[in-house]
Enzyme design. Structure first.
Site, mmCIF file in Angstrom:
data_model
loop_
_atom_site.group_PDB
_atom_site.id
_atom_site.type_symbol
_atom_site.label_atom_id
_atom_site.label_comp_id
_atom_site.label_asym_id
_atom_site.label_seq_id
_atom_site.Cartn_x
_atom_site.Cartn_y
_atom_site.Cartn_z
ATOM 1 N N HIS A 76 0.830 -1.224 0.000
ATOM 2 C CA HIS A 76 0.000 0.000 0.000
ATOM 3 C C HIS A 76 0.859 1.266 0.000
ATOM 4 O O HIS A 76 0.507 2.254 -0.633
ATOM 5 C CB HIS A 76 -0.958 0.012 1.188
ATOM 6 C CG HIS A 76 -1.912 -1.145 1.192
ATOM 7 N ND1 HIS A 76 -2.708 -1.450 2.261
ATOM 8 C CD2 HIS A 76 -2.180 -2.088 0.253
ATOM 9 C CE1 HIS A 76 -3.440 -2.522 1.979
ATOM 10 N NE2 HIS A 76 -3.117 -2.933 0.768
ATOM 11 N N HIS A 233 -9.383 -1.553 -4.872
ATOM 12 C CA HIS A 233 -8.285 -1.936 -3.979
ATOM 13 C C HIS A 233 -7.360 -2.956 -4.647
ATOM 14 O O HIS A 233 -6.138 -2.925 -4.462
ATOM 15 C CB HIS A 233 -8.770 -2.474 -2.629
ATOM 16 C CG HIS A 233 -7.618 -2.720 -1.719
ATOM 17 N ND1 HIS A 233 -6.977 -1.708 -1.042
ATOM 18 C CD2 HIS A 233 -6.893 -3.847 -1.466
ATOM 19 C CE1 HIS A 233 -5.938 -2.190 -0.398
ATOM 20 N NE2 HIS A 233 -5.862 -3.481 -0.632
ATOM 21 N N ASP A 237 -3.349 -2.692 -5.063
ATOM 22 C CA ASP A 237 -2.354 -3.730 -4.745
ATOM 23 C C ASP A 237 -1.448 -4.032 -5.943
ATOM 24 O O ASP A 237 -0.244 -4.235 -5.791
ATOM 25 C CB ASP A 237 -3.057 -5.035 -4.340
ATOM 26 C CG ASP A 237 -3.540 -5.027 -2.898
ATOM 27 O OD1 ASP A 237 -3.041 -4.216 -2.088
ATOM 28 O OD2 ASP A 237 -4.414 -5.866 -2.577
ATOM 29 N N HIS A 260 -1.402 -11.428 -4.709
ATOM 30 C CA HIS A 260 0.021 -11.096 -4.601
ATOM 31 C C HIS A 260 0.931 -12.147 -5.228
ATOM 32 O O HIS A 260 1.927 -11.825 -5.862
ATOM 33 C CB HIS A 260 0.405 -10.878 -3.142
ATOM 34 C CG HIS A 260 -0.337 -9.744 -2.505
ATOM 35 N ND1 HIS A 260 -0.215 -8.445 -2.948
ATOM 36 C CD2 HIS A 260 -1.227 -9.707 -1.491
ATOM 37 C CE1 HIS A 260 -0.997 -7.655 -2.210
ATOM 38 N NE2 HIS A 260 -1.614 -8.401 -1.326
HETATM 39 ZN ZN LIG Z 1 -4.035 -4.497 -0.280
#
Ligand SMILES: [Zn+2]
Length: 284
Positions: A76, A233, A237, A260
């Protein structure tokens, strides 16, 4: 176009989302061509550059590790730095995890805007994509291909009445990150939180720093910031994770149910495919 850094230092503090530990953080200007460098002030100023080569694990957040020293949940803050057009910055921390603040990048973004961003002398470089590179892990897909700008086309799909299928095409332009992405908060599901806590994760999580979804609604009493805050969001990311490439991108990312670990797979495949990109000076 020239590289940039912060006009003055920024101090802030908070708790880590996963470790729950209190952390003080100072962002400082850094010389040309240094990129983003994390500095553990509690460990003799040990430095961990924000780079793909130091990604250690990335199940619920992106964690870096260099010679056994860990830096957790960097995405972030990196998103705010990239989104603010900062190229070079020292990030000093006195603990293991970046503070989660309100679960978005907004506080970091606002602090950077307040401190100011200044031009340096060296030209800014961009990673220009020349050939499409893709990864597929089960039903998670991600690719990057040539484009004029830095663009992200993102689809998420969760069986929840507030989410279902959300899609957004984001183009990096002047001010677009601050308006469309920076304030989108992280989110989690109540059933997942019990599991995370058992694994000693999400220890600093609360309704002040995450949207917490129940099977049919959410625990937060304040409204969503956007109807599609969730896909925003996810784009936040992606921008944060891809900042680990060390320079802005010129290409289009397409993501479907990514996370991720998928981001990390695509970045390492891209870097190995040296014919698929070139480093160029960014035009004005
Ligand atoms: Zn995040």
């Amino acid at each position: 176009m020239k590289q940039t850094t912060l006009a003055k230092s920024i101090k802030t503090a908070g708790v880590g989302l996963h470790t729950g530990v209190k952390v003080n953080m100072t962002l400082k200007s850094a010389p040309e061509n240094s990129g983003y460098i994390f500095v553990r002030t509690d460990l003799d100023n040990f430095e961990i550059p924000a780079s793909v080569e130091y990604i250690s694990h990335c199940s619920y957040a992106t964690t870096l590790m260099r010679r056994g020293v860990v830096l957790s949940t960097c995405e972030h803050l990196l998103s705010a730095l990239r989104g603010s057009g900062v190229d070079n910055c020292f990030v000093e921390l006195d603990n293991i995890e970046i503070p989660i603040m309100d679960g978005s990048s907004e506080t970091f973004f606002d602090l950077i805007a307040k401190a100011g961003v200044v031009e340096q002398h060296a030209p800014r470089h961009t990673l220009r994509i020349l050939e499409r590179i893709a990864v597929e892990i089960g039903n998670r897909k991600m690719s990057i291909e040539p484009a004029e700008n830095y663009e992200i086309d993102c689809v998420i799909d969760f069986p929840h009445p507030f989410i279902e299928r959300q899609r957004l095409n984001f183009v990096f332009e002047n001010g677009s990150f601050g308006k469309e992405i920076a304030s989108a908060r992280t989110f989690g599901f109540t059933h997942e939180i019990d599991m995370l806590r058992k694994a000693n994760l999400a220890l600093g999580g609360s309704l002040d720093n995450a949207i917490v979804l129940t099977p049919g609604g959410m625990l937060n009493e304040t409204p969503l910031r956007f109807d599609d805050e969730f896909v925003r969001h996810k784009i936040l990311d992606i921008i944060g994770d891809f900042a680990l490439l060390g320079m802005p991108l010129r290409g289009r990312i397409t993501a479907e149910r990514s996370g991720h670990s998928v981001h990390a797979s695509l970045m390492s495949k891209l870097l190995k495919a040296e014919h698929a990109w070139e480093i160029v000076e960014q035009e004005g």
